[in-house]
Motif scaffolding. Structure first.
Motif, short mmCIF file in Angstrom:
data_model
loop_
_atom_site.label_atom_id
_atom_site.label_comp_id
_atom_site.label_asym_id
_atom_site.label_seq_id
_atom_site.Cartn_x
_atom_site.Cartn_y
_atom_site.Cartn_z
N HIS A 461 89.10 -19.12 -11.64
CA HIS A 461 89.17 -19.66 -10.28
C HIS A 461 88.07 -20.69 -10.02
O HIS A 461 87.46 -20.73 -8.95
CB HIS A 461 89.08 -18.54 -9.25
N SER A 486 86.46 -10.00 -10.95
CA SER A 486 87.75 -9.34 -11.14
C SER A 486 87.57 -8.11 -12.01
O SER A 486 86.78 -8.11 -12.96
CB SER A 486 88.74 -10.31 -11.80
N PRO A 500 90.81 -16.95 -1.76
CA PRO A 500 91.50 -18.17 -2.24
C PRO A 500 90.88 -19.43 -1.65
O PRO A 500 91.18 -20.53 -2.12
CB PRO A 500 92.94 -17.97 -1.74
#
Length: 736
Positions: A461, A486, A500
């Motif tokens: 990301h 994660s 996000p």
């Protein structure tokens, strides 16, 4: 009508021998007398079965509700132990109308404003009084009783005083179950049969309860609208007069004849005024708007030397809820505090003032520190606490040695406590090397990784990260901030939430598990240092990596060393079937150093409003929304549905450390968080309004709940020279 009201006429009940039976087992109900372990008990149950059938309860349903029932003789001794009649009124009110309950009540009013305003318009009962009943009866739904209702009522129906009364209540409860208003025969409540959020007796429930949420059921156990609407309905039917006051504290003239007072000694308000009864100086009064001919009474609940009250018809409506003066005053005075009015002006006639719940917990902690086996400090002064108080009163020479918890015993024990100064906060300055490290490039892959199967570097990301692949799980750890991004156990969704809308470095990463060190929150920090510590915005390096026989990977990482910082930090991650994360802090200076820290877990959930957290029941907590001014006691599990947390939370649980479980009905899983070396648990979610102001959260607030293993708030760690401290958390996932 509450259980207290059911016992309000106990003084006129005839005395009789209370039978105690340790264990009685009834195996079935087809031929009750033949199989009952006790003939008298069996005959009573057979009679109850016949009575229930006459009330429309099918024998099969009676058998289903009461099959295998064992009586509880302990409820018999409670018939004469009602706190309204056995506790000094100043002690009784101190626990029921304290700052904690007032703050909670104001939060309830804010959360349910549309509901209570609607009820006020419909029934004519003001919102503050409705909520005050809720607060006094069950602490806003948190404390509703733990005794099985059917067991208690059946026992009291067969033995003890007032058996006919309790038989009627048992029949009413069976009818509520039969009608579908109640669905769980294992309902719990008070020893006398009151239950639900506003503690109705079953017969009152059948007669008064209303369907406040429109679902076709009258559910005072799980439906707040039903419970509050039913309370409003009760008071309205008891004669509540809309727009009128219950009364207020007053001042009596010198030489006032106190023989003609009491709730039933009524006169028109003008006559009391003519006798010299007047408002308290300097306080807002309701009396100016009271009609001259309004019927009123003067109450002196502690005699002529204590506070005096002038009360009107609405006081009688409250009194009817539970026929005890102390109870009615608790409701009335709490409702005043919820309106923003001050507390009492006159002092109670005692030289040993009462303790509120926060100070009762403090007293219990001091007793526990002296070796008294009280378990936890819950603020409830039960038999064990009173026995411990009496022991300490005798040791200290305090009289009377009666086991009462007041300020005298609290102050005496505090005076004996070790005179240690409370730890202050932390006060770190910005390290000289911090700006240089902040601007440095992210650490690149190290050669040590080449020989470790399952470990690689890559982009996650947008962040250069260590990527972990094991037979049991995958994980990603950003080299920026040393931050877990994660953790995905095999067959599961990601345990961690990552925004996000996350911003690029050097902005702190929103999500995963930020490492907040060596401070969490400001706590004496100046505004020129970054929030929540130095290391979450610096590049970390990998120190070591090993693969265990089952494929579990163990990584050791550290932030840059800053020479003018007295502390050093090393982090170990053990990633396999579970994720274990350890922060080891070492003091490399020659002087003690205080610090705080947190592993700020953003746990991914299906819907933040539906999850709950187990393992916090009984913990004390501070609330940022109150500037941490009041200590509260957690009752049951925590969730964003908690009345004190209307869709948002920023709680600091103190004296914590252990195991917590995040129960997620949407993702159908349990996330277990086990901590060591942690004295604090932080529960945080900004809620919709707060998230709207956060560019990297916005609508994402419903996808996470933060449960943070920490040492923060008042739980400051003081580390001696050369000493080390270890904070460890283990995260595991189980199916729901």
């Amino acid at each position: 009508m509450s259980a207290r009201a059911a016992q309000g006429c106990s003084a006129i009940w005839p005395d009789r021998l209370l039978l105690a039976r340790a264990t009685l087992l009834l195996a079935g109900w087809v031929s009750l007398p033949a199989i009952a372990a006790d003939p008298a008990w069996g005959r009573c149950l057979a009679k109850l079965r016949t009575d229930a059938q006459a009330k429309g309860i099918a024998p099969a349903n009676f058998d289903r509700y009461l099959g295998q029932l064992q009586p509880d003789p302990s409820v018999l001794a409670l018939l004469d132990a009602q706190p309204e009649f056995t506790t000094p009124i100043w002690d009784y009110l101190a626990a029921l109308v304290d700052d904690e309950r007032v703050a909670d009540g104001r939060a309830m009013l804010a959360q349910h404003r549309a509901l209570v305003d609607g009820l006020a318009a419909q029934y004519g009962v003001d919102a503050e009084t409705i909520v005050a009943v809720w607060g006094v009866e069950s602490d806003y739904g948190r404390v509703t009783g733990k005794r099985p209702l059917l067991v208690s009522l059946a026992t009291l129906s067969c033995d003890g005083r007032r058996r006919a009364f309790f038989r009627d209540e048992l029949m009413a409860l069976l009818q509520l179950l039969d009608a579908g208003d109640l669905r769980d025969p294992a309902l719990t409540g008070s020893w006398a049969g009151a239950f639900g959020q506003t503690q109705f007796m079953p017969s009152t429930y059948r007669r008064i309860a209303v369907d406040g949420d429109g679902d076709g059921r009258r559910d005072l156990v799980d439906s707040i609208p039903d419970a509050l609407a039913s309370t409003a309905n009760y008071l309205a039917r008891a004669g509540w007069r809309s727009g009128q006051s219950w009364g207020e504290e007053v001042v009596l003239p010198p030489g006032f004849d106190a023989t003609g007072v009491g709730r039933k000694a009524r006169r028109p308000w003008r006559e009391w005024r003519a006798l010299g009864v007047r408002e308290v100086d300097g306080q807002a009064s309701h009396l100016a708007s009271v009609p001259d001919d309004a019927s009123a009474a003067v109450l002196l609940p502690a005699g002529p030397g204590g506070p005096a009250f002038l009360v009107f018809a609405n006081y009688d409506a409250i009194y009817s809820y539970n026929a005890a003066e102390s109870y009615a005053l608790a409701i009335a005075l709490l409702s005043d505090r919820l309106r923003g009015e001050p507390g009492l002006s006159a002092a109670w006639p005692t030289d040993d003032p009462a303790l509120d719940r926060a100070h009762r917990r403090e007293l219990q902690r001091l007793l526990i520190a002296r070796g008294h086996p009280l378990g936890s400090a819950d603020g409830m002064l039960g038999t064990a606490t009173r026995r411990a108080i009496q022991t300490e009163q005798q040791r200290l020479g305090l009289t009377p040695a009666d086991g009462r918890g007041g300020q005298s015993i609290l102050n005496a024990l505090k005076a004996e406590a070790p005179a240690t100064a409370p730890l202050k906060g932390t006060a770190f300055k910005l390290p000289a090397a911090y700006p240089k490290f902040l601007q440095s490039p992210i650490v690149s892959k190290k050669a040590i990784m080449k020989d470790v199967p399952g470990l690689s570097t890559g982009d996650f990301h947008g962040f250069p990260s260590l990527l972990v692949q094991t037979p049991h799980s995958t994980a990603a750890i950003s080299l920026f901030g040393g931050q877990l991004l994660s953790f995905v156990p095999e067959g599961q969704e990601d345990v961690m939430w990552l925004s996000p809308l996350v911003k690029p470095a050097p902005t702190p990463i929103r999500g995963g598990t930020p490492v907040c060190w060596p401070y969490f929150g400001r706590q004496d920090q100046s505004n020129d240092v970054p929030a929540h510590g130095f290391v979450r915005t610096l590049p970390w390096r990998l120190l070591d990596a090993q693969r265990e026989a089952d494929g579990t990977l163990v990584l050791q990482m550290a932030p840059p060393v800053m020479d003018d910082l007295s502390l050093r930090l090393r982090m170990t991650l053990r990633i396999g079937r579970t994720l274990e994360q350890t922060l080891e802090t070492e003091n490399v200076s020659q002087a003690p150093v205080r610090f705080t820290q947190a592993l700020h877990n953003y746990f991914h959930v299906g819907d933040a409003l539906q999850v709950s957290t187990e393992g916090v029941d009984g913990l004390d907590y501070l609330d940022k929304f109150e500037n941490y001014a009041i200590t509260h006691r957690q009752q049951g599990d925590w969730s964003l549905r908690d009345p004190r947390d209307p869709g948002r939370s920023d709680r600091v649980y103190t004296g914590a450390g252990g195991r917590y479980t995040l129960v997620d009905p949407v993702l159908k899983r349990r996330v277990d968080l086990q901590t060591e070396g942690s004295r604090t648990l932080v529960a945080w979610n900004p809620g919709e309004a707060g998230a709207a102001k956060m560019d990297d959260v916005r609508e994402g607030w419903r996808q996470f709940v933060c449960l943070e293993a920490a040492n923060a708030g008042p739980e400051v760690i003081e580390l001696a020279p050369g000493a080390r401290h270890v904070l460890r958390q283990t995260i595991a996932v189980r199916p729901l």
